[in-house]
Every structure is written in C-alpha cells, then in structure tokens.
Motif scaffolding. Structure first.
Motif, short mmCIF file in Angstrom:
data_model
loop_
_atom_site.label_atom_id
_atom_site.label_comp_id
_atom_site.label_asym_id
_atom_site.label_seq_id
_atom_site.Cartn_x
_atom_site.Cartn_y
_atom_site.Cartn_z
N ILE A 63 69.96 67.10 30.80
CA ILE A 63 69.54 67.68 29.52
C ILE A 63 69.27 66.58 28.50
CG2 ILE A 63 70.33 69.09 27.58
CD1 ILE A 63 71.88 70.80 29.63
N VAL A 64 70.14 65.56 28.48
CA VAL A 64 69.94 64.42 27.58
C VAL A 64 68.61 63.73 27.89
CG1 VAL A 64 70.79 62.14 26.92
CG2 VAL A 64 72.39 64.06 27.14
N ASN A 65 68.32 63.53 29.17
CA ASN A 65 67.07 62.86 29.55
C ASN A 65 65.85 63.69 29.18
OD1 ASN A 65 68.38 60.65 30.61
ND2 ASN A 65 68.40 61.43 32.71
N LEU A 66 65.94 65.01 29.34
CA LEU A 66 64.82 65.86 28.95
C LEU A 66 64.57 65.77 27.45
CD1 LEU A 66 65.48 69.08 31.11
CD2 LEU A 66 63.62 67.42 31.39
N CYS A 67 65.65 65.73 26.68
CA CYS A 67 65.51 65.59 25.22
C CYS A 67 64.88 64.24 24.85
CB CYS A 67 66.87 65.73 24.54
SG CYS A 67 67.58 67.39 24.68
N ARG A 68 65.10 63.23 25.69
CA ARG A 68 64.50 61.91 25.47
C ARG A 68 63.06 61.84 25.94
NH1 ARG A 68 69.37 58.01 27.79
NH2 ARG A 68 70.82 58.25 26.02
N GLY A 69 62.57 62.90 26.59
CA GLY A 69 61.19 62.92 27.08
C GLY A 69 60.99 62.25 28.43
N MET A 70 62.06 62.12 29.22
CA MET A 70 61.96 61.48 30.54
C MET A 70 61.51 62.52 31.57
SD MET A 70 65.46 59.20 30.28
CE MET A 70 65.29 58.47 31.91
N THR A 71 60.20 62.84 31.53
CA THR A 71 59.66 63.90 32.37
C THR A 71 58.51 63.43 33.27
OG1 THR A 71 58.16 64.56 30.58
CG2 THR A 71 60.31 65.67 30.69
N GLU A 72 58.43 62.11 33.51
CA GLU A 72 57.32 61.58 34.29
C GLU A 72 57.22 62.23 35.67
OE1 GLU A 72 59.56 59.80 32.78
OE2 GLU A 72 58.52 58.55 31.29
N SER A 73 58.35 62.42 36.33
CA SER A 73 58.33 62.98 37.69
C SER A 73 57.96 64.46 37.70
CB SER A 73 59.70 62.80 38.35
OG SER A 73 60.00 61.43 38.52
N LEU A 74 58.06 65.11 36.54
CA LEU A 74 57.78 66.54 36.47
C LEU A 74 56.34 66.83 36.10
CD1 LEU A 74 61.04 67.65 34.60
CD2 LEU A 74 60.57 67.78 37.05
N THR A 75 55.56 65.79 35.76
CA THR A 75 54.13 65.98 35.50
C THR A 75 53.38 65.98 36.82
OG1 THR A 75 53.84 63.59 35.23
CG2 THR A 75 54.30 64.88 33.24
N ASP A 76 52.32 66.79 36.88
CA ASP A 76 51.57 66.96 38.14
C ASP A 76 52.55 67.25 39.28
OD1 ASP A 76 49.36 67.15 39.73
OD2 ASP A 76 49.15 64.99 40.06
N ALA A 77 53.40 68.23 39.04
CA ALA A 77 54.56 68.47 39.91
C ALA A 77 54.20 68.92 41.31
CB ALA A 77 55.47 69.51 39.27
N PHE A 78 53.00 69.50 41.49
CA PHE A 78 52.65 70.05 42.81
C PHE A 78 51.75 69.12 43.63
CE2 PHE A 78 54.13 73.75 40.54
CZ PHE A 78 54.82 74.46 41.50
N ALA A 79 51.59 67.89 43.19
CA ALA A 79 50.80 66.92 43.96
C ALA A 79 51.48 66.64 45.30
CB ALA A 79 50.64 65.62 43.17
N GLY A 80 50.72 66.70 46.38
CA GLY A 80 51.25 66.41 47.71
C GLY A 80 51.98 67.56 48.36
N THR A 81 51.82 68.78 47.84
CA THR A 81 52.55 69.93 48.37
C THR A 81 52.22 70.17 49.84
OG1 THR A 81 52.68 71.03 46.22
CG2 THR A 81 52.83 72.43 48.17
#
Length: 512
Positions: free
Chosen positions: A224-242
């Motif tokens: 939760i702390v990381n999400l508040c800091r904007g650490m969401t790089e891995s969650l962008t384009d989340a379905f790549a390589g499905t």
C-alpha cells in the motif's frame, strides 16, 4: 465393509468414516437449525461454533504456505501480471462456489468425513447397490492417504526448506540438495514431535500461527505504501505476454488453488456449528472473499517491488520482496515465513496421521498402521507411514511438480463430490435440504473441475498425471481382495508383531 472403529479419534483435517447404520439414522433425523438443545436419543457434538468462529476457521486453514510459494508459478504459467491477478481472483471465486455446494451437502448429510461421507451416501448406499458402489468413497480415502496428504506435507516442508535457507544465500538461492536435506530434516523433526506428544504438536501449531499473519501484514502494508508512492511500473501494460494455452491456464489455477486449499474445511465441523443453515453460507461469504482480498493485495505488493522478470528469477518471492523493502530488517520476512510453513507442516502431519489411522481401522490399510504408542499415546505407525511417503516425494520431485500432482488428484475428487450433489437431486429428492443452492452452481463447478483435470492432460501430457492416475486406480487392486473379499495374508501378522515390539504400539481403544 468394516464398521467404524474410530469415533473417538481427533484427526484434524482428515475424514471420519461412520457406521452405516448410524449414518442412516442421523441422516433421517431432522436437523434443527435453531440453537435449541437436541432432545433426540443419540449422543452428538455440542454446537459451540458461531459465525466468527466459522470465519476464523476458514481463514486460518486457508492461509498457509501457498501465498509464499505459488505466486511465481502462477505468473510463469499465465505469462502476464494481469492474468496472474485474474487467476488469483478466479481461484477465490471457484473456492467460494465450491464451498456453497459443500454447504448443501454438509447440511443435507450432517456426518463427519466431508468428501468420504458425501461420496458414500451418493454412490455407496444407492438402491442398486453392488460391490462397486463404495469404490468412489474408498478411492478418496486411498488417494488421500497415498497422494494428497503426503504430497501436501512435502510441499509445505519444501517451502520451509526454501525460506529457511534463503537468508544464508541471498538472491543467489540455496542449492537444491541443501533445500531437500533441510526439508527431510524438518519432516523427521515433525515426526518425532508428533510421535512423542500430542500436546507439544498442538502447542507448536498455536505458537507459529501468527507468524504468517505478521509476514502478510508487513507485505500488504508495504505494498500500500508503494502504491501511494506511485511504484506501479509492473502493473502498466499488465496483460503483455499473456499465455493462451488451455493447459497453461489450468496449471496456473493448480498453483493458485493450492493456496486456497482448505476452503472445504468448515464442512468437517458442521455438526458443531450453531444454526448451520445460516452460519455456514455466511462464514463462506465472508471468509473466502477476505482471503481472496489478502492474496490479491499480497501479489500486488510483490509487483510494486519486482518486475515480472525479477519475480520469475526469484526462488523465494517473499525474501526478494523483503530484501528490496526492509533493508537490514529483511530477515523478518523469511523467518516469519519459515515459522509459518513449519507450523502449517505440523498441522498437515497431525491431520495426515489421524487420516491414516482411521483408514487402517476401516480395513483400507494394514492394521499395524492403526496402532497407538503405549508410551506416548500417539498414532506413531501412521505418522511414520506418512513420513516415509512424504520423504519419497521430496527426494524425487520439486514444489511445482508436487503441487500439480496434488491438485490433479484433489480436483478429481472435488469434481466427483460436486457430481454427487447433482446425482442426489434426482436419486434423493425427498432428503431434507436446509440449504439448497441453484443447481447451475453445481453444474458450473463440475464442468470447471473437468476442465482442470482434462486440459493439462490433453494439451501437454505429463508422466506425473499418469502416475497419479495409476496410484488412484491401484486402490481397486487392493480393495477387491483385501477389503471386499477380506483376504488375510499371514505375513502381515508377522510384520504386525515385529512392529508392535519395535515401536511399542498396541491396538487403540475405541467406542462404537
């Protein structure tokens, strides 16, 4: 079939086959959903568990080692962050739908034994009874003893080995041989504890219970702390390589569902639940979504710290997370997870030993396995038997293969149990059903069970599935001569006498 000789045994997560005559009387007896005292003739367990206790039992038994070992496998098999989170959510939905089916079965057939009791009632006491009728229930007990319980113990202890050794080797990962030696040592230590003292085994369970809660709380708060800091790089384009392979998706569900295993445990104590027609479904509707939220948040927390490639390269995902997040305090997570998995393994062994003991008393295994230590009053032969099978599994396989092995066989019998519910809608239409779910739910989960069993075999056949199927059906080779025809080999008498002297065990007392 032999009658029940184990009514006095507390056997944890196992099953308790019951006397057929008594079962019929109990089933015919009207179930009172109110909190009134039963005025019937038969002795019964007190209804002491309420809604909070029911939710606590579901959450406590489901959250174990799975959330610390399955995320890497789920991600590898789904191919993308997005689909892995979908699978974790889907596993929760499937567990809840399956539990609702078990709600109807548990209140309709208020007997201990869960799958064993339901399969026996649906098929073993049919109007057109044949010598094959009890086989579905018998094969469940056989498979639980030889595959599901020992493989569960092996998986959890392998997780303990991974997390216990990881602080010593950092991100490089511990050598596999060292992990397996540590795992075998843990199995032997747990066997010694459980053979020598029931009280010590249960105290150990209580001491380590909140280690897993500490680890998960730290990970979720950190996420939760990381999400508040904007650490969401891995969650962008989340379905790549499905992944698009039906086998890969089914195997991803195998890995995720291992973490949810225990969703049916409340059915083992239906007789002790107050107002089961109300509290059973309410406990499920609260407990399983709560576990699902915890699991999804934990995975999101992992992804806020690690990229997909970094997570796939990790041997112990929670350790990698703690190394990135906690700095000099990183040792807290592997220590907490190691304690959590050791406690979970202790609980698995405790239940597995009682399951073996009851199976032997039912005539499904050699009688020596049902004997009790005259010094410690523990089921030592049953515990030793489970230890031998678990160590064999540890030495010849790894966590991922064992999870597939476990899940394949487990969902064969979950599917059979859902089918039993459908069958009894036609064969037992007049049975009282305090809870009656829409039949479409049972049909859907049955079809999903078939998919989970068939898809990996059709798309990517593996020898492991063949071995599992052979072990399951090998039970019939034992059932026909030794259970149905009751053939007795005198060699077992000599083995029994030798083991009695060597292990200092004797037949346990029981009440009918």
């Amino acid at each position: 079939m032999p009658t029940n000789l184990a009514a006095d045994i507390d056997y944890g997560d196992g099953f308790q086959p019951s006397d057929a005559g008594q079962n019929e009387r109990v089933i015919q007896k009207k179930q009172d959903d109110d909190d009134e005292e039963d005025t019937g003739t038969y002795v019964h367990l007190k209804k002491q568990l309420g809604l909070i206790s029911g939710v606590g039992l579901i959450v406590g038994t489901m959250i174990g080692s799975g959330i610390f070992i399955s995320p890497i496998s789920v991600l590898k098999r789904t191919g993308s962050v997005g689909l892995s989170l979908v699978v974790w959510t889907g596993c929760g939905v499937l567990a809840m739908l399956g539990s609702l089916c078990y709600c109807e079965l548990g209140t309709m057939i208020p007997l201990s034994g869960c799958e064993y009791a339901y399969l026996m009632e649906a098929f073993g006491r049919s109007k057109r009874h044949t010598f094959l009728s009890p086989i579905p229930a018998y094969l469940y007990s056989w498979t639980a003893v030889f595959i599901m319980k020992p493989s569960s113990l092996a998986i959890i202890c392998l997780a303990f080995g991974e997390y216990a050794m990881s602080p010593l080797f950092g991100d490089c990962g511990a050598p596999k041989i060292l992990v397996k030696l540590t795992t075998v040592g843990a199995v032997l230590l747990l066997t010694a504890i459980n053979c020598m003292s029931v009280k010590s085994a249960t105290r150990l369970q209580n001491v380590f219970m909140f280690a897993k809660l500490l680890a998960l709380a730290i990970i979720i708060v950190g996420g939760i702390v990381n999400l508040c800091r904007g650490m969401t790089e891995s969650l962008t384009d989340a379905f790549a390589g499905t992944a698009t392979s039906p086998s890969s998706v089914a195997l991803a569900f195998y890995s995720g569902l291992w973490a949810y295993d225990g969703w049916n445990n409340l059915n083992f104590v239906t007789e002790e639940l107050r107002s089961p027609s109300k509290n059973l479904p309410r406990s499920i509707m609260i407990g399983i979504p709560l576990v699902t939220i915890v699991y999804v948040l934990t995975n999101i927390s992992y992804f806020t710290v690690m990229s997909k490639s970094a997570m796939l390269a990790s041997d112990a995902v929670a350790v990698s997370w703690s190394n990135s997040m906690l700095g000099v305090m990183a040792w807290i997570i592997p220590l907490s997870v190691a304690c959590s998995t050791f406690g979970a393994a202790n609980g698995s062994m405790f239940g597995a030993g009682r399951l073996c003991l009851v199976s032997a008393r039912e005539g499904h295994l050699p009688s020596i396995i049902s004997y009790i230590s005259i010094k410690y009053f523990t089921p030592a032969p049953a515990l030793i038997f489970q230890t031998i099978v678990a160590i064999i599994m540890v030495t010849i396989s790894d966590i991922e293969a064992l999870i597939d092995f476990f899940s394949f066989t487990a969902w064969v019998f979950y599917g059979a149990t859902f089918t039993a519910l459908i069958v009894m809608r036609w064969t037992r239409p007049d049975m009282e059903r305090p809870i009656k779910i829409p039949l479409v739910i049972a049909v859907v989960v049955t079809l999903i069970s078939i998919y989970l069993v068939i898809a990996p075999i059709v798309d990517d056949p593996q020898l492991g599935y063949l071995y599992a199927a052979l072990i399951v059906f090998a039970g019939i080779l034992f059932y026909v001569p030794f259970v149905y025809f009751k053939i007795h080999l005198h060699i077992f008498d000599k083995i029994t006498v030798f083991m009695q002297v060597y292990l200092e065990v004797a037949p346990g007392e029981h009440t009918d």
